[in-house]
Design a protein around this motif. Structure first.
Motif, mmCIF file in Angstrom:
data_model
loop_
_atom_site.group_PDB
_atom_site.id
_atom_site.type_symbol
_atom_site.label_atom_id
_atom_site.label_comp_id
_atom_site.label_asym_id
_atom_site.label_seq_id
_atom_site.Cartn_x
_atom_site.Cartn_y
_atom_site.Cartn_z
ATOM 1 N N UNK A 184 25.499 -30.362 62.251
ATOM 2 C CA UNK A 184 24.320 -30.046 63.061
ATOM 3 C C UNK A 184 24.035 -28.552 63.096
ATOM 4 N N UNK A 185 24.404 -27.880 62.018
ATOM 5 C CA UNK A 185 24.093 -26.472 61.847
ATOM 6 C C UNK A 185 23.446 -26.285 60.471
ATOM 7 N N UNK A 186 22.553 -25.292 60.327
ATOM 8 C CA UNK A 186 21.969 -25.033 59.007
ATOM 9 C C UNK A 186 23.057 -24.789 57.970
ATOM 10 N N UNK A 187 22.888 -25.404 56.800
ATOM 11 C CA UNK A 187 23.907 -25.345 55.751
ATOM 12 C C UNK A 187 23.256 -24.991 54.420
ATOM 13 N N UNK A 188 23.796 -23.988 53.745
ATOM 14 C CA UNK A 188 23.388 -23.634 52.384
ATOM 15 C C UNK A 188 24.525 -23.990 51.447
ATOM 16 N N UNK A 189 24.236 -24.783 50.402
ATOM 17 C CA UNK A 189 25.230 -25.170 49.408
ATOM 18 C C UNK A 189 24.818 -24.558 48.070
ATOM 19 N N UNK A 190 25.638 -23.639 47.558
ATOM 20 C CA UNK A 190 25.353 -22.933 46.306
ATOM 21 C C UNK A 190 26.375 -23.352 45.251
ATOM 22 N N UNK A 191 25.888 -23.621 44.045
ATOM 23 C CA UNK A 191 26.770 -23.979 42.929
ATOM 24 C C UNK A 191 26.343 -23.208 41.686
ATOM 25 N N UNK A 192 27.325 -22.913 40.836
ATOM 26 C CA UNK A 192 27.034 -22.401 39.509
ATOM 27 C C UNK A 192 26.943 -23.578 38.553
ATOM 28 N N UNK A 213 16.510 -31.372 56.342
ATOM 29 C CA UNK A 213 17.109 -31.202 57.674
ATOM 30 C C UNK A 213 17.983 -29.957 57.782
ATOM 31 N N UNK A 214 17.431 -28.828 57.355
ATOM 32 C CA UNK A 214 18.127 -27.533 57.404
ATOM 33 C C UNK A 214 19.382 -27.504 56.542
ATOM 34 N N UNK A 215 19.466 -28.384 55.570
ATOM 35 C CA UNK A 215 20.507 -28.322 54.540
ATOM 36 C C UNK A 215 19.810 -27.955 53.238
ATOM 37 N N UNK A 216 20.287 -26.883 52.615
ATOM 38 C CA UNK A 216 19.640 -26.363 51.414
ATOM 39 C C UNK A 216 20.625 -26.386 50.253
ATOM 40 N N UNK A 217 20.135 -26.805 49.104
ATOM 41 C CA UNK A 217 20.961 -26.874 47.894
ATOM 42 C C UNK A 217 20.347 -25.970 46.840
ATOM 43 N N UNK A 218 21.167 -25.085 46.264
ATOM 44 C CA UNK A 218 20.704 -24.185 45.203
ATOM 45 C C UNK A 218 21.749 -24.172 44.102
ATOM 46 N N UNK A 219 21.309 -24.409 42.881
ATOM 47 C CA UNK A 219 22.192 -24.330 41.714
ATOM 48 C C UNK A 219 21.734 -23.162 40.857
ATOM 49 N N UNK A 220 22.616 -22.224 40.610
ATOM 50 C CA UNK A 220 22.273 -21.022 39.855
ATOM 51 C C UNK A 220 22.582 -21.234 38.377
ATOM 52 N N UNK A 221 21.539 -21.206 37.582
ATOM 53 C CA UNK A 221 21.671 -21.440 36.148
ATOM 54 C C UNK A 221 22.577 -20.404 35.502
ATOM 55 N N UNK A 222 23.402 -20.852 34.581
ATOM 56 C CA UNK A 222 24.277 -20.014 33.758
ATOM 57 C C UNK A 222 25.404 -19.359 34.542
ATOM 58 N N UNK A 223 25.496 -19.623 35.845
ATOM 59 C CA UNK A 223 26.599 -19.059 36.628
ATOM 60 C C UNK A 223 27.814 -19.969 36.554
ATOM 61 N N UNK A 224 28.984 -19.344 36.610
ATOM 62 C CA UNK A 224 30.231 -20.087 36.601
ATOM 63 C C UNK A 224 30.769 -20.175 38.037
ATOM 64 N N UNK A 225 32.046 -19.917 38.234
ATOM 65 C CA UNK A 225 32.651 -20.144 39.544
ATOM 66 C C UNK A 225 32.418 -18.994 40.525
ATOM 67 N N UNK A 226 31.964 -17.830 40.024
ATOM 68 C CA UNK A 226 31.796 -16.672 40.896
ATOM 69 C C UNK A 226 30.359 -16.136 40.838
ATOM 70 N N UNK A 227 29.388 -16.885 41.331
ATOM 71 C CA UNK A 227 28.001 -16.395 41.288
ATOM 72 C C UNK A 227 27.792 -15.130 42.101
ATOM 73 N N UNK A 228 28.633 -14.906 43.119
ATOM 74 C CA UNK A 228 28.496 -13.689 43.925
ATOM 75 C C UNK A 228 28.845 -12.437 43.132
ATOM 76 N N UNK A 229 29.545 -12.599 42.002
ATOM 77 C CA UNK A 229 29.856 -11.478 41.110
ATOM 78 C C UNK A 229 29.007 -11.506 39.848
#
Length: 263
Positions: A184-192, A213-229
């Motif tokens: 019951x909290x906003x959730x962002x799910x990010x995947x490479x 319902x305030x759940x967001x899914x984003x898949x980053x193209x060409x990213x592997x396990x460390x999209x933050x880097x």
């Protein structure tokens, strides 16, 4: 370097910025350090924290502490010990994503929003890349031979391989579907899209790729396990957009270019 103790166990942490607390929780490969670029990018808006889970970085190495329940307790005790104002924003990656989601499900009043990166929705979504890996081969198994990040390379030998093997083994029967759908909290799910350690939701769970319902899914193209880097600017902008978004937002998409404004 900052250190606090909980039940005689050392926790190494770093803090940067001012504002509402934002806590980063690392995953199976590395330590707090790979969150540093995100801490720098978001510290203009938030008081950012990152700490080493037990068994990683410069925190205590105690095999009896390497369980999901104790890691969730670790987050709760860390917040209490440092007097961190609630509600907090949590950002977790891999192992840290599981911890962040579980903490939010257990203590929803303490969390405003939660973002997960490479969250294994069940134990079956964790590949066998880290099984039997030592410190020397762990990073290459996840990153591949052609990719390297100093934020990981400088810390990988500090971690206790038992912290990786014991936690992954304990997650073999993991099922986070109910926690995700009932949160019951906003959730962002990010995947490479090219992640070879944690697979994005697919098959019968493909519906989790829908933003609802305030759940967001984003898949980053060409990213592997460390999209933050791998995609620092894009990831940090996406995270900021999610945190700053109003309740009326129905979809999130990554922006191609973003640079922190320097006054």
């Amino acid at each position: 370097m900052s250190i606090t103790t909980i039940d005689s166990q050392l926790i190494h942490y770093e803090v940067l910025g001012r504002g509402q607390p934002l806590i980063f929780i690392h995953g199976w490969v590395g330590s707090w350090r790979y969150w540093w670029p995100s801490m720098q990018a978001l510290s203009a808006h938030f008081r950012t924290f990152a700490f080493d889970l037990w068994g990683f970085g410069d925190s205590s190495k105690s095999p009896e502490m390497y369980s999901l329940e104790l890691y969730v307790n670790m987050v709760n005790q860390f917040i209490d010990k440092l007097g961190v104002a609630r509600p907090v924003i949590l950002v977790g990656h891999g192992l840290g994503a599981i911890v962040a989601l579980n903490y939010t499900a257990r203590y929803p009043v303490n969390v405003e929003k939660v973002a997960t990166v490479s969250l294994p929705i069940t134990g079956a979504y964790i590949t066998n890349r880290l099984q039997g890996a030592d410190a020397e081969s762990m990073a290459s198994r996840v990153l591949g031979r052609a990719e390297s990040f100093t934020e990981i390379d400088s810390e990988i030998r500090k971690q206790d391989p038992a912290a990786v093997s014991k936690s992954i083994e304990s997650f073999s029967n993991l099922d986070l579907i109910a926690d995700i759908t009932n949160l019951n909290r906003p959730l962002l799910m990010v995947y490479g899209s090219q992640d070879n350690l944690v697979l994005p939701p697919n098959g019968e769970h493909s519906y989790l790729q829908q933003s609802v319902n305030e759940r967001f899914y984003v898949e980053l193209d060409l990213c592997h396990h460390f999209p933050m880097l791998q995609e620092k600017a894009k990831f940090n902008r996406l995270l900021l957009d999610f945190i700053m978004a109003s309740a009326e937002l129905t979809e999130l998409t990554p922006k191609e270019y973003w640079q922190r404004r320097i006054r």
